[in-house]
Motif scaffolding. Structure first.
Motif, PDB file in Angstrom:
ATOM      1  N   GLY A  48      18.962  15.672 -50.181  1.00 45.28           N
ATOM      2  CA  GLY A  48      18.005  15.088 -49.258  1.00 45.28           C
ATOM      3  C   GLY A  48      17.456  13.758 -49.743  1.00 45.28           C
ATOM      4  O   GLY A  48      17.518  13.443 -50.930  1.00 45.28           O
ATOM      5  N   TRP A  49      16.952  12.998 -48.806  1.00 44.02           N
ATOM      6  CA  TRP A  49      16.220  11.766 -49.097  1.00 44.02           C
ATOM      7  C   TRP A  49      14.804  11.926 -48.567  1.00 44.02           C
ATOM      8  O   TRP A  49      14.608  12.272 -47.395  1.00 44.02           O
ATOM      9  N   PHE A  50      13.843  11.684 -49.437  1.00 46.25           N
ATOM     10  CA  PHE A  50      12.448  11.692 -49.070  1.00 46.25           C
ATOM     11  C   PHE A  50      11.854  10.346 -49.454  1.00 46.25           C
ATOM     12  O   PHE A  50      12.399   9.635 -50.293  1.00 46.25           O
ATOM     13  N   ARG A  51      10.746   9.999 -48.848  1.00 42.03           N
ATOM     14  CA  ARG A  51      10.104   8.737 -49.189  1.00 42.03           C
ATOM     15  C   ARG A  51       8.591   8.917 -49.247  1.00 42.03           C
ATOM     16  O   ARG A  51       8.046   9.823 -48.606  1.00 42.03           O
ATOM     17  N   GLN A  52       7.975   8.057 -50.012  1.00 45.50           N
ATOM     18  CA  GLN A  52       6.518   8.074 -50.089  1.00 45.50           C
ATOM     19  C   GLN A  52       6.004   6.657 -50.205  1.00 45.50           C
ATOM     20  O   GLN A  52       6.391   5.908 -51.108  1.00 45.50           O
ATOM     21  N   ALA A  53       5.132   6.323 -49.283  1.00 44.00           N
ATOM     22  CA  ALA A  53       4.480   5.023 -49.281  1.00 44.00           C
ATOM     23  C   ALA A  53       3.092   5.172 -49.888  1.00 44.00           C
ATOM     24  O   ALA A  53       2.509   6.263 -49.858  1.00 44.00           O
ATOM     25  N   PRO A  54       2.547   4.096 -50.427  1.00 43.93           N
ATOM     26  CA  PRO A  54       1.209   4.167 -51.035  1.00 43.93           C
ATOM     27  C   PRO A  54       0.181   4.697 -50.044  1.00 43.93           C
ATOM     28  O   PRO A  54       0.101   4.238 -48.902  1.00 43.93           O
ATOM     29  N   GLY A  55      -0.568   5.695 -50.471  1.00 46.96           N
ATOM     30  CA  GLY A  55      -1.617   6.248 -49.642  1.00 46.96           C
ATOM     31  C   GLY A  55      -1.161   7.169 -48.535  1.00 46.96           C
ATOM     32  O   GLY A  55      -1.974   7.618 -47.722  1.00 46.96           O
ATOM     33  N   LYS A  56       0.131   7.454 -48.499  1.00 46.96           N
ATOM     34  CA  LYS A  56       0.668   8.323 -47.448  1.00 46.96           C
ATOM     35  C   LYS A  56       1.320   9.556 -48.058  1.00 46.96           C
ATOM     36  O   LYS A  56       1.706   9.564 -49.222  1.00 46.96           O
ATOM     37  N   GLU A  57       1.471  10.587 -47.238  1.00 50.18           N
ATOM     38  CA  GLU A  57       2.129  11.795 -47.694  1.00 50.18           C
ATOM     39  C   GLU A  57       3.641  11.563 -47.786  1.00 50.18           C
ATOM     40  O   GLU A  57       4.207  10.726 -47.091  1.00 50.18           O
ATOM     41  N   ARG A  58       4.262  12.353 -48.618  1.00 49.32           N
ATOM     42  CA  ARG A  58       5.702  12.299 -48.722  1.00 49.32           C
ATOM     43  C   ARG A  58       6.337  12.721 -47.395  1.00 49.32           C
ATOM     44  O   ARG A  58       5.863  13.659 -46.744  1.00 49.32           O
TER      45      ARG A  58
ATOM     46  N   LYS B  84      12.208  -1.442 -40.607  1.00 51.85           N
ATOM     47  CA  LYS B  84      10.898  -1.852 -40.150  1.00 51.85           C
ATOM     48  C   LYS B  84       9.934  -1.884 -41.331  1.00 51.85           C
ATOM     49  O   LYS B  84      10.159  -1.187 -42.335  1.00 51.85           O
ATOM     50  N   PRO B  85       8.871  -2.649 -41.232  1.00 55.07           N
ATOM     51  CA  PRO B  85       7.901  -2.671 -42.331  1.00 55.07           C
ATOM     52  C   PRO B  85       7.392  -1.281 -42.701  1.00 55.07           C
ATOM     53  O   PRO B  85       7.123  -1.018 -43.887  1.00 55.07           O
ATOM     54  N   GLU B  86       7.282  -0.401 -41.727  1.00 58.43           N
ATOM     55  CA  GLU B  86       6.811   0.958 -42.014  1.00 58.43           C
ATOM     56  C   GLU B  86       7.818   1.807 -42.772  1.00 58.43           C
ATOM     57  O   GLU B  86       7.508   2.931 -43.173  1.00 58.43           O
ATOM     58  N   ASP B  87       9.026   1.287 -42.970  1.00 61.70           N
ATOM     59  CA  ASP B  87      10.009   1.987 -43.817  1.00 61.70           C
ATOM     60  C   ASP B  87       9.782   1.695 -45.301  1.00 61.70           C
ATOM     61  O   ASP B  87      10.445   2.294 -46.160  1.00 61.70           O
ATOM     62  N   THR B  88       8.868   0.793 -45.593  1.00 61.91           N
ATOM     63  CA  THR B  88       8.571   0.457 -46.983  1.00 61.91           C
ATOM     64  C   THR B  88       8.029   1.675 -47.717  1.00 61.91           C
ATOM     65  O   THR B  88       7.062   2.294 -47.290  1.00 61.91           O
ATOM     66  N   ALA B  89       8.685   2.029 -48.824  1.00 58.98           N
ATOM     67  CA  ALA B  89       8.303   3.219 -49.588  1.00 58.98           C
ATOM     68  C   ALA B  89       9.218   3.337 -50.803  1.00 58.98           C
ATOM     69  O   ALA B  89      10.209   2.600 -50.929  1.00 58.98           O
ATOM     70  N   ILE B  90       8.874   4.258 -51.672  1.00 61.65           N
ATOM     71  CA  ILE B  90       9.817   4.670 -52.720  1.00 61.65           C
ATOM     72  C   ILE B  90      10.654   5.803 -52.136  1.00 61.65           C
ATOM     73  O   ILE B  90      10.103   6.775 -51.607  1.00 61.65           O
ATOM     74  N   TYR B  91      11.948   5.665 -52.246  1.00 63.77           N
ATOM     75  CA  TYR B  91      12.871   6.653 -51.708  1.00 63.77           C
ATOM     76  C   TYR B  91      13.435   7.495 -52.848  1.00 63.77           C
ATOM     77  O   TYR B  91      13.919   6.970 -53.845  1.00 63.77           O
ATOM     78  N   TYR B  92      13.368   8.810 -52.654  1.00 67.68           N
ATOM     79  CA  TYR B  92      13.809   9.753 -53.666  1.00 67.68           C
ATOM     80  C   TYR B  92      14.999  10.564 -53.169  1.00 67.68           C
ATOM     81  O   TYR B  92      15.013  11.029 -52.026  1.00 67.68           O
ATOM     82  N   CYS B  93      15.945  10.729 -54.061  1.00 68.97           N
ATOM     83  CA  CYS B  93      17.090  11.592 -53.809  1.00 68.97           C
ATOM     84  C   CYS B  93      16.779  12.974 -54.387  1.00 68.97           C
ATOM     85  O   CYS B  93      16.253  13.077 -55.505  1.00 68.97           O
ATOM     86  N   THR B  94      17.076  14.022 -53.632  1.00 66.69           N
ATOM     87  CA  THR B  94      16.738  15.380 -54.065  1.00 66.69           C
ATOM     88  C   THR B  94      17.908  16.326 -53.836  1.00 66.69           C
ATOM     89  O   THR B  94      18.796  16.048 -53.026  1.00 66.69           O
ATOM     90  N   ALA B  95      17.872  17.432 -54.533  1.00 65.81           N
ATOM     91  CA  ALA B  95      18.919  18.434 -54.378  1.00 65.81           C
ATOM     92  C   ALA B  95      18.320  19.831 -54.483  1.00 65.81           C
ATOM     93  O   ALA B  95      17.375  20.059 -55.240  1.00 65.81           O
ATOM     94  N   ASP B  96      18.891  20.753 -53.718  1.00 67.08           N
ATOM     95  CA  ASP B  96      18.423  22.134 -53.763  1.00 67.08           C
ATOM     96  C   ASP B  96      19.503  23.078 -53.254  1.00 67.08           C
ATOM     97  O   ASP B  96      20.247  22.724 -52.332  1.00 67.08           O
ATOM     98  N   GLY B  97      19.567  24.241 -53.849  1.00 67.81           N
ATOM     99  CA  GLY B  97      20.537  25.232 -53.426  1.00 67.81           C
ATOM    100  C   GLY B  97      19.985  26.201 -52.409  1.00 67.81           C
ATOM    101  O   GLY B  97      20.473  27.316 -52.289  1.00 67.81           O
ATOM    102  N   GLY B  98      18.978  25.773 -51.672  1.00 60.80           N
ATOM    103  CA  GLY B  98      18.288  26.652 -50.748  1.00 60.80           C
ATOM    104  C   GLY B  98      19.086  27.009 -49.522  1.00 60.80           C
ATOM    105  O   GLY B  98      20.168  26.489 -49.260  1.00 60.80           O
ATOM    106  N   TYR B  99      18.502  27.907 -48.739  1.00 59.41           N
ATOM    107  CA  TYR B  99      19.103  28.370 -47.497  1.00 59.41           C
ATOM    108  C   TYR B  99      18.113  28.173 -46.372  1.00 59.41           C
ATOM    109  O   TYR B  99      16.913  28.101 -46.570  1.00 59.41           O
ATOM    110  N   GLY B 100      18.628  28.103 -45.179  1.00 60.20           N
ATOM    111  CA  GLY B 100      17.767  27.911 -44.020  1.00 60.20           C
ATOM    112  C   GLY B 100      18.380  26.889 -43.103  1.00 60.20           C
ATOM    113  O   GLY B 100      19.327  26.189 -43.459  1.00 60.20           O
TER     114      GLY B 100
END
Length: 123
Positions: free
Chosen positions: A34-44, A86-102
């Motif tokens: 997965g890719w997640f992002r977090q901008a300053p002052g905002k939730e992931r 877009k400017p609102e895409d500005t954030a730190i982007y994190y790569c993640t991995a998980d063996g989950g189900y769902g």
């Protein structure tokens, strides 16, 4: 599992960037990436993910139609192509991995996280 994200940078609004996630470890083909992002002052925020079990793909509402995720299991890499940024895409982007189900891998509790890469969209 170890993850290395790369490809961030500064881009003008409307431009494009390609993020890459290089993964190492055993059994990665079965992991959701997965890719997640977090901008300053905002939730992931969940950006996109691709499941290992069936290859299904999910996108966050804010990036649908603009971002594309893809996976190369032979190279253990996942790519996030980001267009029409877009400017609102500005954030730190994190790569993640998980063996989950769902059904939707954006809802997984991701176990493994990379170091993040900064994306800045500004004129």
């Amino acid at each position: 599992v170890q993850l290395q994200a790369s490809g961030g940078g500064l881009v003008q609004p409307g431009g494009s960037l390609t993020l890459s996630c290089a993964a190492s470890g055993y059994g990665l083909v079965y992991y959701a990436i997965g890719w997640f992002r977090q901008a300053p002052g905002k939730e992931r925020e969940g950006v996109s993910c691709i499941k290992g079990s069936d290859g299904n793909i999910y996108y966050g509402d804010s990036v649908k139609g603009r971002f594309t995720i893809s996976r190369d299991n032979a190279k253990n890499t996942v790519t996030l192509q980001m267009n029409n940024l877009k400017p609102e895409d500005t954030a730190i982007y994190y790569c993640t991995a998980d063996g989950g189900y769902g059904t939707n891998c954006l809802h997984y509790q991701y176990e493994f996280w990379g170091q993040g890469t900064q994306v800045t969209v500004s004129s």
